[in-house]
Write a protein that holds these residues in place. Structure first.
Motif, PDB file in Angstrom:
ATOM      1  N   HIS A 171       1.107  -1.491   0.325  1.00 41.53           N
ATOM      2  CA  HIS A 171      -0.117   0.241   0.035  1.00 41.53           C
ATOM      3  C   HIS A 171       0.886   1.260   0.194  1.00 41.53           C
ATOM      4  O   HIS A 171       0.583   2.154  -0.790  1.00 41.53           O
ATOM      5  CB  HIS A 171      -1.370  -0.015   1.325  1.00 41.53           C
ATOM      6  CG  HIS A 171      -2.355  -0.643   0.928  1.00 41.53           C
ATOM      7  ND1 HIS A 171      -2.772  -0.229  -0.110  1.00 41.53           N
ATOM      8  CD2 HIS A 171      -2.593  -1.965   1.628  1.00 41.53           C
ATOM      9  CE1 HIS A 171      -4.513  -1.550  -0.256  1.00 41.53           C
ATOM     10  NE2 HIS A 171      -3.922  -2.325   1.544  1.00 41.53           N
ATOM     11  N   ALA A 172       2.240   1.134   0.745  1.00 37.25           N
ATOM     12  CA  ALA A 172       3.527   2.679   0.493  1.00 37.25           C
ATOM     13  C   ALA A 172       3.851   2.789  -0.641  1.00 37.25           C
ATOM     14  O   ALA A 172       3.757   3.486  -0.700  1.00 37.25           O
ATOM     15  CB  ALA A 172       3.988   2.036   2.165  1.00 37.25           C
ATOM     16  N   VAL A 173       3.942   1.889  -1.041  1.00 39.62           N
ATOM     17  CA  VAL A 173       4.428   1.343  -2.761  1.00 39.62           C
ATOM     18  C   VAL A 173       3.058   1.787  -3.734  1.00 39.62           C
ATOM     19  O   VAL A 173       3.078   3.259  -4.909  1.00 39.62           O
ATOM     20  CB  VAL A 173       5.210   0.905  -3.429  1.00 39.62           C
ATOM     21  CG1 VAL A 173       5.098   0.485  -4.776  1.00 39.62           C
ATOM     22  CG2 VAL A 173       5.787   0.837  -2.630  1.00 39.62           C
ATOM     23  N   LYS A 174       1.928   2.379  -3.493  1.00 39.04           N
ATOM     24  CA  LYS A 174       0.878   1.937  -4.401  1.00 39.04           C
ATOM     25  C   LYS A 174       0.504   3.203  -4.024  1.00 39.04           C
ATOM     26  O   LYS A 174       0.454   4.300  -5.269  1.00 39.04           O
ATOM     27  CB  LYS A 174      -0.194   1.133  -4.577  1.00 39.04           C
ATOM     28  CG  LYS A 174      -0.640  -0.088  -4.788  1.00 39.04           C
ATOM     29  CD  LYS A 174      -1.405  -0.692  -4.269  1.00 39.04           C
ATOM     30  CE  LYS A 174      -3.168  -1.198  -4.138  1.00 39.04           C
ATOM     31  NZ  LYS A 174      -3.757  -0.960  -3.450  1.00 39.04           N
ATOM     32  N   GLY A 175       0.226   4.293  -2.711  1.00 42.78           N
ATOM     33  CA  GLY A 175      -0.180   5.381  -2.645  1.00 42.78           C
ATOM     34  C   GLY A 175       0.923   6.247  -3.107  1.00 42.78           C
ATOM     35  O   GLY A 175       1.086   7.372  -3.740  1.00 42.78           O
ATOM     36  N   THR A 176       2.545   5.739  -3.230  1.00 41.65           N
ATOM     37  CA  THR A 176       3.588   6.203  -3.896  1.00 41.65           C
ATOM     38  C   THR A 176       3.458   6.440  -5.268  1.00 41.65           C
ATOM     39  O   THR A 176       3.658   7.707  -5.494  1.00 41.65           O
ATOM     40  CB  THR A 176       4.609   6.089  -3.537  1.00 41.65           C
ATOM     41  OG1 THR A 176       5.457   5.962  -1.346  1.00 41.65           O
ATOM     42  CG2 THR A 176       6.090   6.973  -4.068  1.00 41.65           C
TER      43      THR A 176
END
Length: 586
Positions: A83-88
């Motif tokens: 989720h952290a990478v998707k948000g970025t």
């Protein structure tokens, strides 16, 4: 502090050493997820937010996520880290899609290499977002493999999205519209036009011409085809798609949306190179022959909307020399392709306002390509600081030097050269311009004789002039006590001898002219026809008008035409010259 500026503070407070620790970092990671979700939603809806995020350094902070060893592809099996990478990636995609300035900013931070590493992820939504990001930032000099992989994936995404009634493929998480917008940007590079054709994208574009698709989706699809049609082998490919030409013709003729009509006409024009579909007519991308028309040679100005104001001023300056100038004033309606083609065919010379926006305009490329096909002389003007023609625009060869045009100072410096080029390439047009000026001058001489008697009563009893001293070649004034000196012609003034008891004309006092003095000045300048139009002007108002001509010349010329109703070019030229001769008086 704005919401975008809060990004850095929130980022710093949440990125602790134990952020990804399962026991101690859970709450911080949850808050980081919520923060990114908020910024992703806002950046998806607000170009201004995207601009501010770039300006405040937020995008550079996001790139540090992609460098973090704890967030590399093998670690994405963890849901929170994924989720952290998707948000970025989601925020980066929005900020590049919405703001051109952010693209170069991120390229400088090596975003291509960082994002490309994540394309190996097995999670389709991560992979899809990576390729959408890459579509907006890859350039000609990036590895061909990156281009090929990006195009192949995006074409597959589009095909899958079109299979669903809502044009969204859930496993990718993006609509057909978002995918095709990315493809449109990839097509700005000519090398990708053939790559896309080879991957079968034209079949998807043909499908999007059907009524089940939104106007926005259709416009982008058709514009992509227009862009692809600039390459010869793609023209044949478009012709070979069953029903494609018929669908384009129908939309060009009957669709009520102006953008769709114009884009379809653009595709057909490029596919058939402006010739009749049956091959027996002179033109008409939609299959009809053009009506016969009188050839009126002119100077043509080709521009993109961001340069319109500056080039409109150039147009006025050229017109003041008696030349006919064609410049499309409204690019939002009508049959622009037909209008453009006729303008190019009648052009003695084409002045081109080059910029990055001009390079990206399909209409401008069609226009300039046609001018080169007809071997029209090209005068290139650079309308953007530090811009060097690139892409297809760098391939346009001209025999004339490039002139920088960023402000009115540049215009004054290159205008004599431009006028010389115009006169040299078209003696016929120069003769027409000269005859036009002579005809207008003759008409004005006749008009002055008719208007002098009825427009003005020459009553200057309070400023009566005494006899001239022998040998004097100028008019002198007797200054009345407490009264401003009236206007007096001073084009050939010679100072009076010191023994005269009269005062010579004092320019500084022109500001104190009465309305009658201004009327007298107009008559002496051969501008009696303007006396009614300037009947309310005294010396002070004339001085203000002169100040406007010096500080805001574009507004000055506009005011002469629109507010004062001075329409013919010769009168404008004479009045401007008269104002300049009064410069020292104010």
């Amino acid at each position: 502090m704005g919401y975008a500026e809060l990004f850095s503070r929130m980022w710093q407070s949440l990125h602790t050493d134990d952020l990804y620790d399962e026991e101690y970092g859970r709450d911080a990671l949850l808050n980081l997820k919520k923060m990114k979700s908020g910024f992703m939603n806002f950046s998806d809806a607000s170009p201004l937010m995207c601009k501010r995020l770039g300006e405040c350094g937020a995008l550079s902070l996001l790139l540090t996520d992609l460098e973090d060893p704890k967030l590399q592809v093998p670690k994405l099996t963890d849901r929170s880290r994924r989720h952290a990478v998707k948000g970025t990636l989601g925020i980066l995609h929005n900020c590049m899609r919405m703001q051109v300035e952010n693209r170069q900013l991120l390229r400088d931070d090596s975003i291509v290499e960082l994002v490309n590493c994540f394309t190996s992820s097995t999670y389709l939504i991560v992979k899809a977002t990576c390729y959408l990001v890459l579509a907006y930032i890859i350039e000609e000099d990036d590895e061909e493999e990156i281009h090929d992989q990006c195009l192949e994936f995006l074409v597959r995404m589009l095909e899958d999205a079109l299979k669903n009634p809502d044009h969204v493929r859930k496993r990718y998480g993006f609509t057909a519209g978002e995918t095709i917008n990315a493809l449109r940007h990839v097509l700005s590079k000519d090398s990708n036009k053939t790559r896309l054709t080879n991957r079968g994208v034209l079949s998807s574009f043909r499908k999007m011409l059907e009524n089940s698709y939104s106007t926005t989706e259709q416009v982008v699809a058709i514009e992509c085809m227009w862009n692809m049609a600039f390459v010869d082998e793609n023209r044949e490919a478009i012709l070979n798609i069953e029903g494609m030409v018929e669908a384009l013709q129908e939309n060009a003729s009957t669709n009520q949306d102006v953008k769709i009509k114009q884009a379809c006409t653009g595709v057909l024009w490029e596919v058939f190179k402006g010739e009749d579909l049956e091959g027996d007519g002179e033109g008409g991308a939609t299959g009809g022959n053009r009506p016969s028309r009188k050839i009126v040679e002119h100077v043509m100005i080709s521009y993109e909307d961001s340069s319109k104001m500056a080039l409109s001023l150039l147009k006025e300056r050229i017109q003041l020399h008696g030349f006919n100038v064609w410049m499309e004033e409204d690019k939002t309606g009508g049959d622009l392709i037909t209008s453009m083609s006729q303008a190019v065919e009648n052009a003695a010379v084409v002045i081109v306002g080059m910029s990055s926006s001009y390079r990206n305009s399909l209409g401008c490329r069609t226009e300039l390509s046609y001018a080169k096909r007809l071997n029209k002389p090209i005068i290139p003007l650079i309308m953007e600081a530090n811009y060097e023609p690139d892409g297809w625009l760098s391939e346009i060869e001209t025999n004339e030097p490039m002139y920088l045009y960023l402000d009115e100072g540049h215009l004054s410096s290159f205008l004599p050269d431009v006028m010389h080029i115009i006169e040299s390439v078209s003696p016929r047009m120069s003769n027409v311009a000269q005859r036009s000026v002579q005809r207008e001058e003759s008409e004005e001489e006749d008009a002055r004789g008719d208007q002098d008697a009825e427009d003005f009563t020459d009553d200057h009893s309070s400023h009566e002039l005494p006899a001239e001293p022998e040998g004097a070649h100028c008019l002198a004034l007797v200054a009345a006590d407490n009264e401003p000196p009236p206007y007096q012609s001073h084009e050939e003034t010679v100072p009076l001898t010191t023994d005269t008891n009269r005062k010579s004309f004092v320019p500084e006092k022109a500001l104190k002219w009465s309305k009658k003095d201004v009327q007298k000045w107009l008559k002496d300048c051969g501008l009696a026809q303007l006396k009614k139009k300037l009947s309310r002007y005294d010396g002070e108002m004339l001085g203000q008008l002169y100040a406007v001509s010096q500080t805001a010349p574009e507004f000055f010329y506009s005011a002469l035409r629109q507010d004062l109703g001075i329409k013919d070019l010769l009168t404008i030229l004479r009045f401007t010259k008269a104002m300049e001769s009064l410069g020292g008086c104010f």
